[in-house]
Design an enzyme around this catalytic site. Sequence first.
Site, PDB file in Angstrom:
ATOM      1  N   LYS A 211      41.858  -5.807  23.343  1.00  0.00           N
ATOM      2  CA  LYS A 211      41.531  -6.528  24.565  1.00  0.00           C
ATOM      3  C   LYS A 211      42.841  -6.840  25.269  1.00  0.00           C
ATOM      4  O   LYS A 211      43.627  -7.658  24.798  1.00  0.00           O
ATOM      5  CB  LYS A 211      40.763  -7.812  24.272  1.00  0.00           C
ATOM      6  CG  LYS A 211      40.286  -8.488  25.548  1.00  0.00           C
ATOM      7  CD  LYS A 211      39.470  -9.733  25.276  1.00  0.00           C
ATOM      8  CE  LYS A 211      38.770 -10.205  26.553  1.00  0.00           C
ATOM      9  NZ  LYS A 211      39.647 -10.288  27.718  1.00  0.00           N
ATOM     10  N   ARG A 216      40.445  -6.056  35.030  1.00  0.00           N
ATOM     11  CA  ARG A 216      39.406  -5.055  34.827  1.00  0.00           C
ATOM     12  C   ARG A 216      39.311  -4.148  36.042  1.00  0.00           C
ATOM     13  O   ARG A 216      39.292  -4.634  37.180  1.00  0.00           O
ATOM     14  CB  ARG A 216      38.076  -5.783  34.616  1.00  0.00           C
ATOM     15  CG  ARG A 216      36.873  -4.875  34.376  1.00  0.00           C
ATOM     16  CD  ARG A 216      36.805  -4.502  32.927  1.00  0.00           C
ATOM     17  NE  ARG A 216      35.609  -3.727  32.632  1.00  0.00           N
ATOM     18  CZ  ARG A 216      34.465  -4.243  32.210  1.00  0.00           C
ATOM     19  NH1 ARG A 216      34.322  -5.553  32.079  1.00  0.00           N
ATOM     20  NH2 ARG A 216      33.447  -3.476  31.915  1.00  0.00           N
ATOM     21  N   ARG A 231      36.373  -6.303  39.146  1.00  0.00           N
ATOM     22  CA  ARG A 231      35.133  -6.757  38.526  1.00  0.00           C
ATOM     23  C   ARG A 231      34.116  -7.195  39.576  1.00  0.00           C
ATOM     24  O   ARG A 231      32.913  -7.044  39.388  1.00  0.00           O
ATOM     25  CB  ARG A 231      35.444  -7.929  37.598  1.00  0.00           C
ATOM     26  CG  ARG A 231      34.395  -8.232  36.582  1.00  0.00           C
ATOM     27  CD  ARG A 231      35.016  -8.988  35.432  1.00  0.00           C
ATOM     28  NE  ARG A 231      35.010 -10.424  35.638  1.00  0.00           N
ATOM     29  CZ  ARG A 231      33.936 -11.202  35.501  1.00  0.00           C
ATOM     30  NH1 ARG A 231      32.771 -10.677  35.169  1.00  0.00           N
ATOM     31  NH2 ARG A 231      34.012 -12.482  35.675  1.00  0.00           N
ATOM     32  N   PHE A 300      38.370   2.477  28.666  1.00  0.00           N
ATOM     33  CA  PHE A 300      37.586   2.336  27.432  1.00  0.00           C
ATOM     34  C   PHE A 300      36.153   2.827  27.591  1.00  0.00           C
ATOM     35  O   PHE A 300      35.382   2.796  26.633  1.00  0.00           O
ATOM     36  CB  PHE A 300      37.591   0.893  26.926  1.00  0.00           C
ATOM     37  CG  PHE A 300      37.368  -0.147  27.985  1.00  0.00           C
ATOM     38  CD1 PHE A 300      36.129  -0.329  28.537  1.00  0.00           C
ATOM     39  CD2 PHE A 300      38.417  -0.956  28.414  1.00  0.00           C
ATOM     40  CE1 PHE A 300      35.913  -1.288  29.503  1.00  0.00           C
ATOM     41  CE2 PHE A 300      38.212  -1.922  29.390  1.00  0.00           C
ATOM     42  CZ  PHE A 300      36.958  -2.096  29.934  1.00  0.00           C
ATOM     43  N   ARG A 372      25.776  -9.715  30.546  1.00  0.00           N
ATOM     44  CA  ARG A 372      26.560 -10.055  29.391  1.00  0.00           C
ATOM     45  C   ARG A 372      25.794  -9.562  28.181  1.00  0.00           C
ATOM     46  O   ARG A 372      25.249 -10.338  27.406  1.00  0.00           O
ATOM     47  CB  ARG A 372      26.779 -11.568  29.352  1.00  0.00           C
ATOM     48  CG  ARG A 372      28.187 -11.972  29.012  1.00  0.00           C
ATOM     49  CD  ARG A 372      28.494 -13.398  29.391  1.00  0.00           C
ATOM     50  NE  ARG A 372      29.156 -13.485  30.692  1.00  0.00           N
ATOM     51  CZ  ARG A 372      30.411 -13.153  30.919  1.00  0.00           C
ATOM     52  NH1 ARG A 372      31.171 -12.708  29.944  1.00  0.00           N
ATOM     53  NH2 ARG A 372      30.942 -13.248  32.113  1.00  0.00           N
ATOM     54  N   LYS A 378      33.691 -10.174  22.521  1.00  0.00           N
ATOM     55  CA  LYS A 378      35.144 -10.339  22.503  1.00  0.00           C
ATOM     56  C   LYS A 378      35.556 -11.377  21.478  1.00  0.00           C
ATOM     57  O   LYS A 378      34.842 -12.359  21.245  1.00  0.00           O
ATOM     58  CB  LYS A 378      35.671 -10.700  23.888  1.00  0.00           C
ATOM     59  CG  LYS A 378      35.133 -11.970  24.482  1.00  0.00           C
ATOM     60  CD  LYS A 378      35.684 -12.171  25.888  1.00  0.00           C
ATOM     61  CE  LYS A 378      34.828 -13.147  26.682  1.00  0.00           C
ATOM     62  NZ  LYS A 378      35.253 -13.276  28.086  1.00  0.00           N
TER      63      LYS A 378
END
Length: 508
Positions: A211, A216, A231, A300, A372, A378
């Site tokens: 992370k 982002r 984001r 990723f 989410r 995380k």
Amino acid sequence: MLLIDLARTSAAVAADSARLAKVRHLAELLGRVGPDEAEIAIAYLSGELPQRQLGIGWAGLRDLPDPRLAATATLHQVDGLLSRIRAQSGPGSQNARKALVTELFAALTGPEQTFLSRLIRGELRQGALDGVMIEAVAKASGAPTAEVRRALTLRGWLPAVGAAALGGGVEALRAFRLEVGRPVAPMLAQSAPSVTAALEKLGGPAALEWKLDGVRIQVHRSGDEVSVFTRTLDDITAQVPEVAEAVRALPSRDLVLDGEVIALRPDGRPEPFQVTSGRVASRADVAGARRTSPLSVFFFDALRVDGADLLDLPGEERHAALARTLPPELVTPRLVTGDAASGEAFFAEVVRGGHEGVVVKALQSPYAAGRRGAGWIKVKPRHTLDLVVLAAEWGSGRREGRLSNLHLGARDPAGGGFVMLGKTFKGLTDELLAWQTERFLALAEGPADDWTVVVRPELVVEIAFDGVQRSSRYPGGMALRFARVIRYRPDKTADQADTVETVRALMP
DNA sequence: TTCCGACAGTGGGGTCGCAAT
DNA sequence: ATTGCGACCCCACTATCGGAA
């Protein structure tokens, strides 16, 4: 349709605490709205503006004119004025905006003024935003919630999706597809206290990825055209030329990638987040900024590669496509394991490298855009300190009448006092809020201003935080990042609190 | 009947650009 | 030149509702 109709619906939504009742109120209004007004109505009632931002905030809404008595403003009239407000630019624009705000609000009744000013400030406080509006759109249009959600995923803007659903039902929703050049709502992660806990939650082997403490990004490539989005789907292509260059150098000419951009030091350790943040925000002299703080990019996930949409594929298949398409140095480092011990070891190693932590990802989960989802978890290390409450601020909304936001200080043995390190309102239960309000008023040394109560520095509170960062705001030159309350420490007195030296030792 | 996922609310520090002063 | 404001980057946590178990 009139603005007062929306204001009334919003009030009704706020008055009912049940979600289903909120959905009923919203759906009832959506049933009455005309096709050319649907976008505006859906935007306003889900707390958004079609203009996105106006250049007007809390300060710009002070000193509003007196309300009028008759409600006549239509949605189109209001929307038109808001567009004019947004369009102001250059010298004099601030004053011009204020004049237009005055003109707009002078044409509104009291309830309309309340509704619109809350909407503009982004504090609708009706207990319904996107999540509830999705249900309402589904109910009003007769389309399944899942179809609305999926269209929103791909379009990223609920008012447009809602208007399409109301106009054309499921058919219209199915017409939304992943389009290169138009950003998708990014998938978000839940959190867990440890890798072991995260693995347990997922119930099997998982991918552990670094992370990175950066920004982002979602990158779209179509031929030589590359766009980079944040984001919140803002276009930052011009600020991060390194990203476009890296992606343009790839053999694949049709791509949608998900990743992180970050400023690294020459030794590969990350710069403080502030450096990356500054790079992404600064539009002036990008070339100069690039020489001082070059950005690296790590991907990723892949949502589209060479004509194939991958959103619904299992995570590992998407990752396989990513690894086939990108050179290894552009792929976020990772480890696939089901073993808690090796997972924890990987986590410790990443943190030793100066990075933020890891994201534990289920191998099977599809790309749950905009949610989410339980598929990503995380994990970050957590520091704690025992600090002293120096003051507290009166809360707002559901915390009205409660002392809420705490000013936190570390002991300063040299100066004999306390050095403020930041504030926090997080981690407090209703019970604790009630208790501390009473306690602080007993310890009050008088109000610093209308919303802050200064207290005798006697209460010790255990605070969790993610790290210490440089600060120009606080006297010690440091501030805590993401501070939150763990518990009060009645067993400790203020002279047993942690010192500024302890905090300084945590500075990177 | 109990549990838990998803949502909304309540704000935090830092950075930049820009208009006003 | 400085200051204040708006917008956006990062974000944690609790309360609540309602469907899942």
